[in-house]
Design a protein around this motif. Sequence first.
Motif, short mmCIF file in Angstrom:
data_model
loop_
_atom_site.label_atom_id
_atom_site.label_comp_id
_atom_site.label_asym_id
_atom_site.label_seq_id
_atom_site.Cartn_x
_atom_site.Cartn_y
_atom_site.Cartn_z
N VAL A 278 44.04 73.64 5.13
CA VAL A 278 43.17 72.51 4.83
C VAL A 278 41.92 73.05 4.14
CG1 VAL A 278 42.01 70.48 5.75
CG2 VAL A 278 43.99 71.40 6.96
N THR A 279 41.75 72.64 2.89
CA THR A 279 40.55 72.98 2.13
C THR A 279 39.60 71.80 2.24
OG1 THR A 279 41.82 74.34 0.59
CG2 THR A 279 39.64 73.63 -0.12
N THR A 280 38.42 72.05 2.76
CA THR A 280 37.50 70.95 3.04
C THR A 280 36.17 71.13 2.32
OG1 THR A 280 36.42 71.95 4.97
CG2 THR A 280 38.48 70.76 5.36
N ARG A 281 35.57 70.03 2.03
CA ARG A 281 34.15 69.99 1.64
C ARG A 281 33.63 68.72 2.30
NH1 ARG A 281 31.82 70.87 -4.48
NH2 ARG A 281 29.68 71.40 -3.89
N CYS A 282 33.35 68.84 3.59
CA CYS A 282 33.16 67.60 4.36
C CYS A 282 31.99 67.62 5.33
CB CYS A 282 34.45 67.25 5.10
SG CYS A 282 34.90 68.38 6.43
N VAL A 283 31.29 68.75 5.49
CA VAL A 283 30.15 68.76 6.41
C VAL A 283 28.97 69.48 5.77
CG1 VAL A 283 31.57 68.67 8.51
CG2 VAL A 283 30.90 70.89 7.55
N GLU A 284 27.79 69.12 6.24
CA GLU A 284 26.58 69.81 5.82
C GLU A 284 26.47 71.15 6.55
OE1 GLU A 284 23.04 66.97 5.09
OE2 GLU A 284 24.15 66.08 6.76
N LYS A 285 25.56 71.99 6.07
CA LYS A 285 25.40 73.33 6.63
C LYS A 285 25.13 73.29 8.13
CE LYS A 285 22.72 77.58 6.02
NZ LYS A 285 21.65 78.26 5.22
N GLU A 286 24.30 72.35 8.58
CA GLU A 286 23.94 72.31 10.00
C GLU A 286 25.12 71.99 10.91
OE1 GLU A 286 21.69 68.65 11.27
OE2 GLU A 286 21.52 68.41 9.10
N HIS A 287 26.20 71.43 10.34
CA HIS A 287 27.37 71.06 11.14
C HIS A 287 28.56 71.99 10.93
CE1 HIS A 287 25.45 66.87 10.61
NE2 HIS A 287 25.11 67.34 11.81
N MET A 288 28.41 72.97 10.03
CA MET A 288 29.55 73.80 9.66
C MET A 288 30.08 74.63 10.83
SD MET A 288 31.82 74.81 7.56
CE MET A 288 31.33 74.23 5.93
N GLN A 289 29.22 75.30 11.56
CA GLN A 289 29.69 76.16 12.64
C GLN A 289 30.44 75.36 13.70
OE1 GLN A 289 29.58 79.50 12.47
NE2 GLN A 289 30.93 79.43 14.28
N ALA A 290 29.89 74.20 14.06
CA ALA A 290 30.57 73.37 15.05
C ALA A 290 31.91 72.87 14.52
CB ALA A 290 29.68 72.17 15.42
N PHE A 291 31.96 72.53 13.25
CA PHE A 291 33.22 72.07 12.64
C PHE A 291 34.28 73.18 12.68
CE2 PHE A 291 35.73 71.92 8.62
CZ PHE A 291 36.52 70.82 8.93
N LEU A 292 33.89 74.41 12.30
CA LEU A 292 34.84 75.52 12.31
C LEU A 292 35.31 75.83 13.74
CD1 LEU A 292 33.21 77.91 9.68
CD2 LEU A 292 35.21 76.43 9.39
N GLU A 293 34.42 75.74 14.70
CA GLU A 293 34.80 75.98 16.10
C GLU A 293 35.81 74.92 16.57
OE1 GLU A 293 34.16 78.44 18.18
OE2 GLU A 293 33.05 79.51 16.62
N GLU A 294 35.57 73.67 16.19
CA GLU A 294 36.51 72.62 16.58
C GLU A 294 37.88 72.83 15.93
OE1 GLU A 294 36.27 70.30 18.74
OE2 GLU A 294 34.14 70.36 19.25
N MET A 295 37.89 73.15 14.64
CA MET A 295 39.15 73.36 13.96
C MET A 295 39.88 74.60 14.49
SD MET A 295 39.87 70.94 11.78
CE MET A 295 41.11 71.68 10.70
N LYS A 296 39.11 75.59 14.93
CA LYS A 296 39.72 76.81 15.46
C LYS A 296 40.55 76.50 16.70
CE LYS A 296 36.98 80.33 15.47
NZ LYS A 296 35.87 81.26 15.87
N GLY A 297 40.16 75.47 17.44
CA GLY A 297 40.92 75.10 18.61
C GLY A 297 42.31 74.57 18.30
N PHE A 298 42.52 74.20 17.01
CA PHE A 298 43.83 73.67 16.62
C PHE A 298 44.65 74.69 15.84
CE2 PHE A 298 41.21 69.66 16.60
CZ PHE A 298 41.79 69.13 17.75
N ALA A 299 44.05 75.86 15.54
CA ALA A 299 44.73 76.83 14.67
C ALA A 299 45.92 77.46 15.38
CB ALA A 299 43.75 77.89 14.25
#
Length: 412
Positions: free
Chosen positions: A391-412
Amino acid sequence: MSFAVTRTSRSLIAPSEATPRGSLGLSVIDRVPALRSMVRLLHVFAHGREPARVIREALSKALVKYYPFAGRFAYDPDGSGEVRIVCTGEGAWFVEAKTDCSLEDVKYLESPLMIPEDALLPKPSLDVPLMMQVTEFGGGGFVVGLIFPHTIADGLGIAQFINAVADIARGLPKPTVEPAWLREVIPNPPKLPPGVPPAFPSVKLLYATVDLSPDHINHVKSQHLELTGQRCSTFDVVISNLWQSRTRAIGLDPGVDVHVCFFANTRHLLPQVLPPEGGYYGNCIYPMTATASSGWVASADLIDVISIIREAKARLPDEFAKWAAGDFKDDPYEFTLTYNSLFVTDWTRLGFLDVDYGWGKPLHVIPFACLDIMAIGIIGAPPAPQKGTRVTTRCVEKEHMQAFLEEMKGFA
């Protein structure tokens, strides 16, 4: 390390034979303002022999059948702002480039890119329907960079054209699929009076790439079947993972609605007017939207999120038929680009991964977001021979990126 790309040739590639002249109208879907954006992608190939020359010659021959790609965009002089294709035969923009490094040196252009995308793509021009750059790497690898305005073709359409170029590059006398323009047969329901101008967020969205393993996807599919008695697709699993992860990461008020919009192919819904053997390459897509509160999407079981995605997909035939008949209150193609909306497109079945210029299919395809202000996720595949979904994304601002990656990591 820095790796320099040198552009050695820039030219217009005209059709190799005489082609029809005149002006061609576009469909009402082609003319959607949000589709007046540039689609950019890279095809990465392990090896080839004089690929720039071979592809350039094949492109010239393919443009005989696909002559609108050799024309130019023009606006109607009546002040309506409607865009048309003027079939001038001027040609597509073609750039040849070289770099001394090998694909291995730049990790086969895995994310993050070790060569800037702009160095591998031709400089865009708003009135040219097709722009291509072939960059040859040391050791025989090459990259095809492609830019085209969404106005002239959807994903299936442009993949059809690129495969036509590849057919000829491999030695076929003509493309295997006969192209069909047929923009006049696409439904053209009555226009709504102008409404409130679309909203555009003042945000800066960042790129991220996440791979979902086949084990995870298959596990969720099995769970869904066990709990609902129904099968779900890889698309259903991936879009639900993405929507839930992003919703959790951006942390909106629980009562605020969040939306996920995906673009469904509608060629199968127009069997009376489109050729059954395929070939139509214009925009033939309909936006389907699922909506729920931020709090519900963030806390729901993934199986329940999948269910509302599937419900949205099931509404497609009825909603498209109503739109075609003019039976709608709000224009579904008038997108609201706010931060609580996510747009998703699936590239896995378009045909980009099947392109073969004579030396094998691409190692991978790298897509880029069309609009800086549209929160988007593009579903594709990781580089061969890896399995799973990228999944190639451009969907969150910088302040939300780490949380987004952590959430997606739970599904990897």
